[in-house]
Design a protein around this motif. Structure first.
Motif, PDB file in Angstrom:
ATOM      1  N   LEU A  35     139.104  14.265  20.129  1.00 50.74           N
ATOM      2  CA  LEU A  35     138.893  13.822  18.829  1.00 50.74           C
ATOM      3  C   LEU A  35     138.831  14.476  17.506  1.00 50.74           C
ATOM      4  O   LEU A  35     138.961  14.289  16.025  1.00 50.74           O
ATOM      5  N   GLN A  36     138.199  15.390  17.345  1.00 47.10           N
ATOM      6  CA  GLN A  36     138.483  16.646  16.379  1.00 47.10           C
ATOM      7  C   GLN A  36     139.340  17.104  15.965  1.00 47.10           C
ATOM      8  O   GLN A  36     139.753  16.823  14.887  1.00 47.10           O
ATOM      9  N   GLU A  37     140.045  17.626  16.758  1.00 46.50           N
ATOM     10  CA  GLU A  37     141.383  18.204  16.946  1.00 46.50           C
ATOM     11  C   GLU A  37     142.371  16.801  15.948  1.00 46.50           C
ATOM     12  O   GLU A  37     143.250  17.727  15.037  1.00 46.50           O
ATOM     13  N   LYS A  38     142.091  15.563  16.391  1.00 46.96           N
ATOM     14  CA  LYS A  38     142.913  15.029  16.060  1.00 46.96           C
ATOM     15  C   LYS A  38     142.516  14.229  14.741  1.00 46.96           C
ATOM     16  O   LYS A  38     143.355  14.121  13.588  1.00 46.96           O
ATOM     17  N   ARG A  45     141.611  17.686   7.271  1.00 45.81           N
ATOM     18  CA  ARG A  45     139.629  17.703   6.623  1.00 45.81           C
ATOM     19  C   ARG A  45     139.300  16.772   7.910  1.00 45.81           C
ATOM     20  O   ARG A  45     139.118  15.970   8.529  1.00 45.81           O
ATOM     21  N   SER A  46     137.228  16.849   7.453  1.00 44.64           N
ATOM     22  CA  SER A  46     136.499  15.872   7.896  1.00 44.64           C
ATOM     23  C   SER A  46     137.145  14.484   7.439  1.00 44.64           C
ATOM     24  O   SER A  46     137.097  14.719   6.250  1.00 44.64           O
ATOM     25  N   LEU A  47     136.880  13.343   7.995  1.00 45.77           N
ATOM     26  CA  LEU A  47     136.782  11.848   8.556  1.00 45.77           C
ATOM     27  C   LEU A  47     136.043  11.001   7.242  1.00 45.77           C
ATOM     28  O   LEU A  47     134.544  12.065   7.721  1.00 45.77           O
ATOM     29  N   ARG A  48     136.413  10.530   5.746  1.00 42.67           N
ATOM     30  CA  ARG A  48     134.878  10.766   5.145  1.00 42.67           C
ATOM     31  C   ARG A  48     134.960   8.836   5.284  1.00 42.67           C
ATOM     32  O   ARG A  48     135.638   7.976   5.206  1.00 42.67           O
ATOM     33  N   ILE A  49     133.862   8.327   6.020  1.00 42.15           N
ATOM     34  CA  ILE A  49     133.952   6.838   5.932  1.00 42.15           C
ATOM     35  C   ILE A  49     133.192   6.802   4.862  1.00 42.15           C
ATOM     36  O   ILE A  49     131.556   6.668   4.934  1.00 42.15           O
ATOM     37  N   ARG A  50     133.174   5.107   3.974  1.00 45.67           N
ATOM     38  CA  ARG A  50     132.385   4.696   3.307  1.00 45.67           C
ATOM     39  C   ARG A  50     131.989   3.149   3.578  1.00 45.67           C
ATOM     40  O   ARG A  50     132.787   2.411   4.263  1.00 45.67           O
ATOM     41  N   GLN A  51     130.828   3.295   3.888  1.00 43.10           N
ATOM     42  CA  GLN A  51     129.922   1.863   4.288  1.00 43.10           C
ATOM     43  C   GLN A  51     129.681   1.125   4.325  1.00 43.10           C
ATOM     44  O   GLN A  51     128.794   1.265   2.793  1.00 43.10           O
ATOM     45  N   GLN A  75     128.799  14.015  13.000  1.00 41.25           N
ATOM     46  CA  GLN A  75     129.231  14.802  12.079  1.00 41.25           C
ATOM     47  C   GLN A  75     129.086  16.180  12.635  1.00 41.25           C
ATOM     48  O   GLN A  75     130.128  16.303  12.259  1.00 41.25           O
ATOM     49  N   ARG A  76     128.923  16.539  14.316  1.00 36.29           N
ATOM     50  CA  ARG A  76     129.364  17.243  15.162  1.00 36.29           C
ATOM     51  C   ARG A  76     131.049  17.562  14.975  1.00 36.29           C
ATOM     52  O   ARG A  76     131.759  18.642  15.116  1.00 36.29           O
ATOM     53  N   PHE A  77     131.669  16.007  15.047  1.00 33.18           N
ATOM     54  CA  PHE A  77     132.692  15.713  15.202  1.00 33.18           C
ATOM     55  C   PHE A  77     133.550  15.381  13.854  1.00 33.18           C
ATOM     56  O   PHE A  77     134.362  15.655  13.672  1.00 33.18           O
ATOM     57  N   GLY A  78     132.840  15.994  12.820  1.00 31.67           N
ATOM     58  CA  GLY A  78     133.137  15.900  11.204  1.00 31.67           C
ATOM     59  C   GLY A  78     133.864  14.676  10.828  1.00 31.67           C
ATOM     60  O   GLY A  78     134.477  14.240   9.943  1.00 31.67           O
ATOM     61  N   ILE A  79     132.446  13.818  10.796  1.00 31.47           N
ATOM     62  CA  ILE A  79     132.853  12.529  10.787  1.00 31.47           C
ATOM     63  C   ILE A  79     131.283  12.462  10.169  1.00 31.47           C
ATOM     64  O   ILE A  79     130.652  12.805  10.232  1.00 31.47           O
ATOM     65  N   ASP A  80     131.568  12.010   8.499  1.00 32.76           N
ATOM     66  CA  ASP A  80     130.640  11.273   7.777  1.00 32.76           C
ATOM     67  C   ASP A  80     130.359  10.275   6.746  1.00 32.76           C
ATOM     68  O   ASP A  80     131.702   9.970   6.226  1.00 32.76           O
ATOM     69  N   PHE A  81     129.285  10.243   6.088  1.00 32.31           N
ATOM     70  CA  PHE A  81     129.367   8.400   5.621  1.00 32.31           C
ATOM     71  C   PHE A  81     129.304   9.336   4.341  1.00 32.31           C
ATOM     72  O   PHE A  81     128.230  10.695   3.723  1.00 32.31           O
ATOM     73  N   ARG A 160     130.003   1.553  20.835  1.00 36.33           N
ATOM     74  CA  ARG A 160     131.771   0.318  20.523  1.00 36.33           C
ATOM     75  C   ARG A 160     132.230   0.856  19.040  1.00 36.33           C
ATOM     76  O   ARG A 160     133.433   0.991  19.333  1.00 36.33           O
ATOM     77  N   ILE A 161     131.415   1.484  18.390  1.00 34.63           N
ATOM     78  CA  ILE A 161     131.908   1.881  17.346  1.00 34.63           C
ATOM     79  C   ILE A 161     132.295   3.249  17.528  1.00 34.63           C
ATOM     80  O   ILE A 161     133.975   3.349  16.284  1.00 34.63           O
ATOM     81  N   ILE A 162     132.109   3.900  17.681  1.00 40.11           N
ATOM     82  CA  ILE A 162     132.904   5.309  17.830  1.00 40.11           C
ATOM     83  C   ILE A 162     134.409   5.210  18.461  1.00 40.11           C
ATOM     84  O   ILE A 162     135.230   5.812  18.437  1.00 40.11           O
ATOM     85  N   GLU A 163     133.948   4.031  20.135  1.00 40.84           N
ATOM     86  CA  GLU A 163     135.071   3.948  20.965  1.00 40.84           C
ATOM     87  C   GLU A 163     136.193   3.395  19.497  1.00 40.84           C
ATOM     88  O   GLU A 163     137.179   2.945  19.755  1.00 40.84           O
ATOM     89  N   GLY A 164     135.580   1.944  18.933  1.00 37.46           N
ATOM     90  CA  GLY A 164     137.205   1.656  17.590  1.00 37.46           C
ATOM     91  C   GLY A 164     137.011   2.296  16.856  1.00 37.46           C
ATOM     92  O   GLY A 164     138.659   2.173  16.645  1.00 37.46           O
TER      93      GLY A 164
END
Length: 173
Positions: A35-38, A45-51, A75-81, A160-164
């Protein structure tokens, strides 16, 4: 107070158990590292999500908030809100889109830089859910802005959200 400290230190309290569906197999660990490599390969860079809460009952927001707790820790995978759509790669939208949120949702979509991805999270954001048919809602995000991915559930669990999100990254790459 000293008695409570000693009781907590030397007592045998049960640890918090992992949620149902959460496994720690080596295959899952490989998926997580992939996931982090992808994310690095696609976004550089990191994936930034606006909820965006578009009029929901807050159940989906609770599940999204759980993604940042120590059990899931995305956040350890580089995903952040992020707080601003101008800094986001992905819009994660929850709720059936109330009439009062239509304009705000369109403005948020416009403010998000290209290439932007839109994820409808939860049954309400997909087709209106339990609010479907009400005069006060738009019956889903797709009636207001284009949607790229769907995460079903009422509410969808953090797993389920992570899988999505993983499915979204697989489809994008």
């Amino acid at each position: 107070m000293l008695r409570e400290i000693l009781k907590n230190t030397f007592g045998r309290k049960k640890a918090i158990s992992f949620p149902e569906g959460f496994t720690g197999s080596p295959e899952d660990a490989a998926k997580i590292s992939a996931l982090q490599e992808k994310i690095d390969r696609i976004f550089r860079r990191s994936l930034r999500i606006r909820q965006v809460d578009a009029g929901s009952c807050n159940a989906c927001e609770w599940e999204c908030t759980a993604l940042t707790n120590p059990v899931y820790d995305i956040q350890r995978f580089g995903i952040d809100f992020v707080a601003s759509p101008r800094h986001a790669d992905v819009l994660l939208i929850t709720g059936p889109v109330s009439r009062q949120m239509e304009l705000a949702l369109r403005k948020t979509y416009t403010a998000t830089p290209e290439p932007r991805l839109v994820v409808a999270c939860g049954d309400c954001s997909i087709d209106g859910g339990v609010y479907k048919g009400s005069y006060a809602v738009a019956n889903g995000v797709a009636n207001i802005i284009p949607v790229n991915f769907l995460i079903p559930g009422c509410p969808p669990s953090p797993i389920r959200i992570i899988e999505g999100l993983l499915a979204m990254l697989n489809k994008v790459s």
